[in-house]
Design a protein around this motif. Structure first.
Motif, PDB file in Angstrom:
ATOM      1  N   GLN A   1      30.036  37.430 -26.313  1.00  0.00           N
ATOM      2  CA  GLN A   1      30.558  36.080 -26.496  1.00  0.00           C
ATOM      3  C   GLN A   1      29.641  35.030 -25.871  1.00  0.00           C
ATOM      4  O   GLN A   1      29.485  33.928 -26.410  1.00  0.00           O
ATOM      5  CB  GLN A   1      31.957  35.991 -25.885  1.00  0.00           C
ATOM      6  N   ALA A   2      29.009  35.370 -24.759  1.00  0.00           N
ATOM      7  CA  ALA A   2      28.082  34.431 -24.114  1.00  0.00           C
ATOM      8  C   ALA A   2      26.917  34.093 -25.045  1.00  0.00           C
ATOM      9  O   ALA A   2      26.480  32.933 -25.102  1.00  0.00           O
ATOM     10  CB  ALA A   2      27.568  35.014 -22.804  1.00  0.00           C
ATOM     11  N   LEU A   3      26.427  35.081 -25.772  1.00  0.00           N
ATOM     12  CA  LEU A   3      25.345  34.811 -26.712  1.00  0.00           C
ATOM     13  C   LEU A   3      25.811  33.937 -27.862  1.00  0.00           C
ATOM     14  O   LEU A   3      25.024  33.159 -28.417  1.00  0.00           O
ATOM     15  CB  LEU A   3      24.757  36.112 -27.247  1.00  0.00           C
ATOM     16  N   TYR A   4      27.098  34.052 -28.238  1.00  0.00           N
ATOM     17  CA  TYR A   4      27.634  33.160 -29.270  1.00  0.00           C
ATOM     18  C   TYR A   4      27.556  31.699 -28.810  1.00  0.00           C
ATOM     19  O   TYR A   4      27.289  30.794 -29.590  1.00  0.00           O
ATOM     20  CB  TYR A   4      29.090  33.505 -29.581  1.00  0.00           C
ATOM     21  N   TRP A   5      27.815  31.470 -27.525  1.00  0.00           N
ATOM     22  CA  TRP A   5      27.824  30.115 -26.967  1.00  0.00           C
ATOM     23  C   TRP A   5      26.424  29.598 -26.648  1.00  0.00           C
ATOM     24  O   TRP A   5      26.243  28.382 -26.462  1.00  0.00           O
ATOM     25  CB  TRP A   5      28.652  30.088 -25.677  1.00  0.00           C
ATOM     26  N   ALA A   6      25.444  30.461 -26.563  1.00  0.00           N
ATOM     27  CA  ALA A   6      24.116  30.080 -26.078  1.00  0.00           C
ATOM     28  C   ALA A   6      23.501  28.888 -26.819  1.00  0.00           C
ATOM     29  O   ALA A   6      22.956  27.976 -26.176  1.00  0.00           O
ATOM     30  CB  ALA A   6      23.185  31.285 -26.121  1.00  0.00           C
TER      31      ALA A   6
END
Length: 249
Positions: A30-35
């Motif tokens: 999910q963090a990579l989705y927000w990056a």
């Protein structure tokens, strides 16, 4: 998703967002989705600083250098460190394990120094030129694209080069559709990046995408998979290519 946002902010910036109590593959995915959205925030800050420096008559190269330094500080220079490590790893003799050992070494070798000098000077010169010609959009575009590159490097099917570390938590976590979607969005945004030249921003995004694909493929062969350093190198190379091409003319 909120845990992913908090991790993205605390991982990719100096914002004290706090780290989720449990950081597992679901949260890092999910963090990579927000990056890319974190990249947009960094881009807006960079545009504000660059515009202010230009308004008070700061020389272009100096203004670009200040913004590059500010971005390094806001991101703990993490991506630059990854770029230097990847350059040293690719430049050494030996197999994948030897390359990974070189990358784990805290010292920066000659290949890393050369890569940093080339990337930082190019970014500073390009940022200064963009400020002088009134082109703020490419700055945001470049920083968003740099973080969107993560989705390709960590796509499903790419293994981790090490059993531990950031690469192990993000490897194979991104559906290919995420990278394709971001590519389409960035190509469309490139149409308005350079006033009067709709092709230039799109060309910059396309060229950066080719660099990311090549970097991911080569590091996969050389190291046996993805590491956190690969993500950092991809971000810096993407940002540099887009800034440089959009600054031309």
């Amino acid at each position: 998703m909120i845990s992913g946002l908090r991790l993205a902010l605390s991982w990719l910036t100096i914002v004290p967002a706090g780290t989720p109590i449990e950081v597992d593959r679901a949260v890092t995915r999910q963090a990579l989705y927000w990056a890319p959205l974190v990249g947009a925030g960094l881009g807006l800050l960079a545009v504000g600083l660059l515009t202010a420096l230009h308004a008070v008559g700061t020389p272009s190269l100096l203004a670009g250098s200040v913004v590059v330094a500010a971005l390094a500080g806001l991101t703990r220079a993490m991506h630059l460190d990854g770029l230097a490590d990847i350059a040293d790893g690719l430049g050494c003799y030996g197999g994948p394990q030897r390359a990974l050992e070189v990358m784990r070494d805290g010292a920066t070798g000659p290949f890393g120094v050369i890569a940093l000098v080339l990337v930082l000077t190019t970014q500073a010169a390009a940022l200064g030129a963009l400020a002088g010609t009134g082109r703020p959009v490419p700055v945001v575009l470049a920083l968003v694209a740099g973080r969107a590159a993560f989705s390709w490097c960590a796509r499903i099917g790419v293994p981790a080069a090490r059993a531990a570390g950031m690469g192990a938590t993000v490897a194979g976590s991104q559906p290919p559709t995420v990278a394709v979607a971001w590519s389409a969005i960035l190509l469309a945004a490139g149409l308005v990046a350079v006033p009067g030249r709709p092709w230039q921003g799109t060309l910059a995004v396309a060229a950066a995408a080719l660099v990311v694909v090549a970097t991911s493929a080569h590091t996969h062969r050389r190291f046996g998979g993805v590491t956190g350093d690969v993500l950092g190198a991809a971000a810096e190379l993407t940002t540099t290519v887009i800034l440089a091409i959009c600054a031309v003319g």
